[in-house]
Design a protein around this motif. Sequence first.
Motif, mmCIF file in Angstrom:
data_model
loop_
_atom_site.group_PDB
_atom_site.id
_atom_site.type_symbol
_atom_site.label_atom_id
_atom_site.label_comp_id
_atom_site.label_asym_id
_atom_site.label_seq_id
_atom_site.Cartn_x
_atom_site.Cartn_y
_atom_site.Cartn_z
ATOM 1 N N PHE A 13 0.856 -1.178 0.000
ATOM 2 C CA PHE A 13 0.000 0.000 0.000
ATOM 3 C C PHE A 13 0.900 1.238 0.000
ATOM 4 N N GLU A 14 0.577 2.190 -0.855
ATOM 5 C CA GLU A 14 1.317 3.449 -0.878
ATOM 6 C C GLU A 14 0.594 4.468 -0.011
ATOM 7 N N ALA A 15 1.318 5.074 0.934
ATOM 8 C CA ALA A 15 0.744 6.091 1.808
ATOM 9 C C ALA A 15 0.654 7.412 1.051
ATOM 10 N N LEU A 16 -0.550 7.992 1.002
ATOM 11 C CA LEU A 16 -0.798 9.246 0.295
ATOM 12 C C LEU A 16 -1.266 10.300 1.296
ATOM 13 N N LEU A 17 -0.589 11.431 1.315
ATOM 14 C CA LEU A 17 -0.888 12.491 2.273
ATOM 15 C C LEU A 17 -2.095 13.300 1.817
ATOM 16 N N ARG A 18 -2.959 13.625 2.773
ATOM 17 C CA ARG A 18 -4.134 14.445 2.505
ATOM 18 C C ARG A 18 -4.218 15.543 3.565
ATOM 19 N N TRP A 19 -4.758 16.708 3.129
ATOM 20 C CA TRP A 19 -4.916 17.853 4.028
ATOM 21 C C TRP A 19 -6.367 18.301 3.978
ATOM 22 N N GLU A 20 -7.022 18.182 5.125
ATOM 23 C CA GLU A 20 -8.418 18.584 5.251
ATOM 24 C C GLU A 20 -8.468 19.866 6.080
ATOM 25 N N HIS A 21 -8.717 21.000 5.381
ATOM 26 C CA HIS A 21 -8.753 22.299 6.053
ATOM 27 C C HIS A 21 -10.196 22.675 6.350
ATOM 28 N N SER A 22 -10.382 23.357 7.490
ATOM 29 C CA SER A 22 -11.752 23.676 7.909
ATOM 30 C C SER A 22 -12.444 24.616 6.933
ATOM 31 N N GLU A 23 -11.715 25.499 6.282
ATOM 32 C CA GLU A 23 -12.310 26.447 5.352
ATOM 33 C C GLU A 23 -12.002 26.103 3.894
ATOM 34 N N LEU A 24 -10.800 25.618 3.640
ATOM 35 C CA LEU A 24 -10.412 25.319 2.266
ATOM 36 C C LEU A 24 -10.912 23.969 1.797
ATOM 37 N N GLY A 25 -11.291 23.114 2.726
ATOM 38 C CA GLY A 25 -11.724 21.773 2.360
ATOM 39 C C GLY A 25 -10.512 20.872 2.119
ATOM 40 N N THR A 26 -10.682 19.893 1.243
ATOM 41 C CA THR A 26 -9.596 18.974 0.912
ATOM 42 C C THR A 26 -8.662 19.639 -0.090
ATOM 43 N N VAL A 27 -7.403 19.847 0.329
ATOM 44 C CA VAL A 27 -6.415 20.506 -0.518
ATOM 45 C C VAL A 27 -5.562 19.439 -1.193
ATOM 46 N N PRO A 28 -5.506 19.398 -2.515
ATOM 47 C CA PRO A 28 -4.707 18.378 -3.211
ATOM 48 C C PRO A 28 -3.225 18.507 -2.873
ATOM 49 N N PRO A 29 -2.516 17.392 -2.806
ATOM 50 C CA PRO A 29 -1.071 17.438 -2.506
ATOM 51 C C PRO A 29 -0.278 18.273 -3.516
ATOM 52 N N ASN A 30 -0.696 18.268 -4.765
ATOM 53 C CA ASN A 30 0.038 19.046 -5.771
ATOM 54 C C ASN A 30 -0.001 20.543 -5.487
ATOM 55 N N ASP A 31 -0.947 20.969 -4.642
ATOM 56 C CA ASP A 31 -1.048 22.383 -4.311
ATOM 57 C C ASP A 31 -0.192 22.757 -3.098
ATOM 58 N N PHE A 32 -0.227 21.928 -2.055
ATOM 59 C CA PHE A 32 0.461 22.349 -0.829
ATOM 60 C C PHE A 32 1.875 21.786 -0.678
ATOM 61 N N ILE A 33 2.208 20.699 -1.360
ATOM 62 C CA ILE A 33 3.559 20.138 -1.212
ATOM 63 C C ILE A 33 4.631 21.074 -1.782
ATOM 64 N N PRO A 34 4.463 21.669 -2.982
ATOM 65 C CA PRO A 34 5.480 22.636 -3.435
ATOM 66 C C PRO A 34 5.653 23.817 -2.481
ATOM 67 N N LEU A 35 4.544 24.273 -1.883
ATOM 68 C CA LEU A 35 4.634 25.363 -0.924
ATOM 69 C C LEU A 35 5.387 24.925 0.333
ATOM 70 N N ALA A 36 5.114 23.713 0.798
ATOM 71 C CA ALA A 36 5.810 23.203 1.977
ATOM 72 C C ALA A 36 7.308 23.061 1.715
ATOM 73 N N GLU A 37 7.660 22.643 0.530
ATOM 74 C CA GLU A 37 9.087 22.540 0.189
ATOM 75 C C GLU A 37 9.741 23.917 0.149
ATOM 76 N N GLU A 38 9.011 24.894 -0.338
ATOM 77 C CA GLU A 38 9.578 26.236 -0.471
ATOM 78 C C GLU A 38 9.806 26.896 0.874
#
Length: 652
Positions: A405-430
């Motif tokens: 099984f491949e572990a896939l990270l998900r982000w559930e924000h109270s206002e933004l909802g489910t944020v795709p990894p392609n959106d927040f991972i580049p920001l986290a790296e930066e």
Amino acid sequence: MDDITRNIDEIETEYDSSKIYNIVNLYKSNYNKELEKIEEIKLVSASKDDVIDKYKKDLLEIDKNATLFFEQKKQKNFSENEKKAKLIIAMCHGLLADMRRVEQERQASVQKSLKNIEAQAWFEARLCGWVAGITLILFVAVSAVMGYRGIAWPLLRLRDRTLAIAQGEFSISVEEEKRRDEIGAMAAALEEIRLKLQGGREDILTSLANRTALQDVMRSALALSDAQNIVALIYLDLDNFKQVNDRYGHNAGDELLRLVAQRLRVNVRKSDLVARLGGDEFVVFCSTQTTEDDVMTTATRIAADLSSCDQLTFGQVTVSASVGVAIAHVGSVTSEQLLRQADCAMYAAKTTGKGCCAVYEPWMLEQAEQRQAYESALRRAVGSGEFYLMYQPVIDWNTHAVVSFEALLRWEHSELGTVPPNDFIPLAEEIGLMFEIDRWVMKTACMEAVKWPDNLIVSVNVSPKSFIEADLLDSIYAALKESGLPPERLEIEITETAMIEDLPAVHAIVTALRGVGVLVAIDDLGVGYSSLSFLRSIPVTRVKMDRSFIAELGRIEAARAIIQGIVQICHDLSIDMTAEGVETASQTSTLQGIGCYQHQGYYISRPMLAEHARAFVADFGVRTIPSLQECLQGTWSALRVEALGMARPSLI
């Protein structure tokens, strides 16, 4: 001397008396000894005084004996021999006079020698005096020069530097601070004062103006009443500067920053102000006789010049900068607003690509504010429990079993909802948050996978930036130890891009992981530009073909040939091969036809929570193919995620 000897011989022959004979023999003996002494005096130059004194005593004794002899002779009326005796006595007296003359000459010679010695002594004394005087003069002169150079001159330099610092010239360094005496202590104190004062107006590393000095100059320029004047701010941020620090060390990073500062100085006008805001961020403020064309020409020239700096003392690096330009009329903006606009333009350029230049537009500020909101939310998400993991299975059609099984990270924000990894991972790296996120994912995945069947493997993706972190291995070992998961049940996935950036470091880390039993997979194979030779040099256990090749199956014939070639290479190297993004039955059939039996994608299953993994494994063992509903559901989910990703505004 011969006559005296002859006369004595005659006396000895003529008189037979034993007494006279003895006296004459004594006289003769003494006289012969004195003759030898005279010869000795002529030959020996030392100890003459003792010999002459003894000689005098012997002559007196001879004179006494001769007198006694003649008195005895008178009693016997030896008239004829009296003459001879008197002659002997006269000759003896003559000898005594000669010896006195010799002594006088000796004394004169001695006095003369003493005078010569005294004169020589005075000459040598005067010479020593001159030498001592000259030596003293030279010593005083050298001491004066050394004292001037060692004390007076440094003190004069310290005085000049103190006056310069008092006038605001903080670029003058104090060299005497390295001395270990009182002057060195004074210089060190002055240097500390200079650095403290300089810290208020000047960047210590590059000697450029700092943020405080920049804002003072900007406020003065923007406070002018002439609204026709144009001011501009060029904002630069070095691309991939953190990688230079990580790979070569902070000294190399400092050297690069100083080089950039030097290049900026030579590419701007004398009236322009170059400043360093901090880190790898620089600005150029143009306030006099500025036009938009001049500003863009300067920005383009700076970007081009920095890109030519590739060979540095610590190694070869690719230097580029993202450049943002903000142009405004005097009085229309404040210094803070102009700086904010240039910053937004710089981020827009960085989003476009490395080494780009962008001019500020109003939408950039909106995007920057949105990005700042996402950044703040992302920093809170790590500690607030907003992250969770989903798991997507990898199956093997040969054994009809779930492999991992491949572990896939998900982000559930109270206002933004489910944020795709392609959106927040580049920001986290930066923003430098990715390693902390990867560590959380590693720990959570191991804790959840330990509850699964013993044959299941959990795959965890590690970002390229996290893979070169010094604490990566420690975080992996800690997750295994804390969870109790066997190392052979953990698989680390690293992208091909990470190996391109630093292949030697990746090789060392992969070797260390394989040494403890952890599996290593190459993810997204085919999207990078590296050679396939890394499959031979790096001990990976699995290769995952990128979904872009799978999507082209049935439409582009070259895709099938490429996949078939990779499958054959992996088979020859005894490396497992997994196809990602399998979403249709046709793709499944084609992959099986070319020998690729490990599949992952929506055709198999959607990602699921950890507690559903055990049920999926048990259910999949009795199925032959996914149901039509699962296929349609998987395809619909893939389209939905893609549509949401296109509709959602980018975080960066």
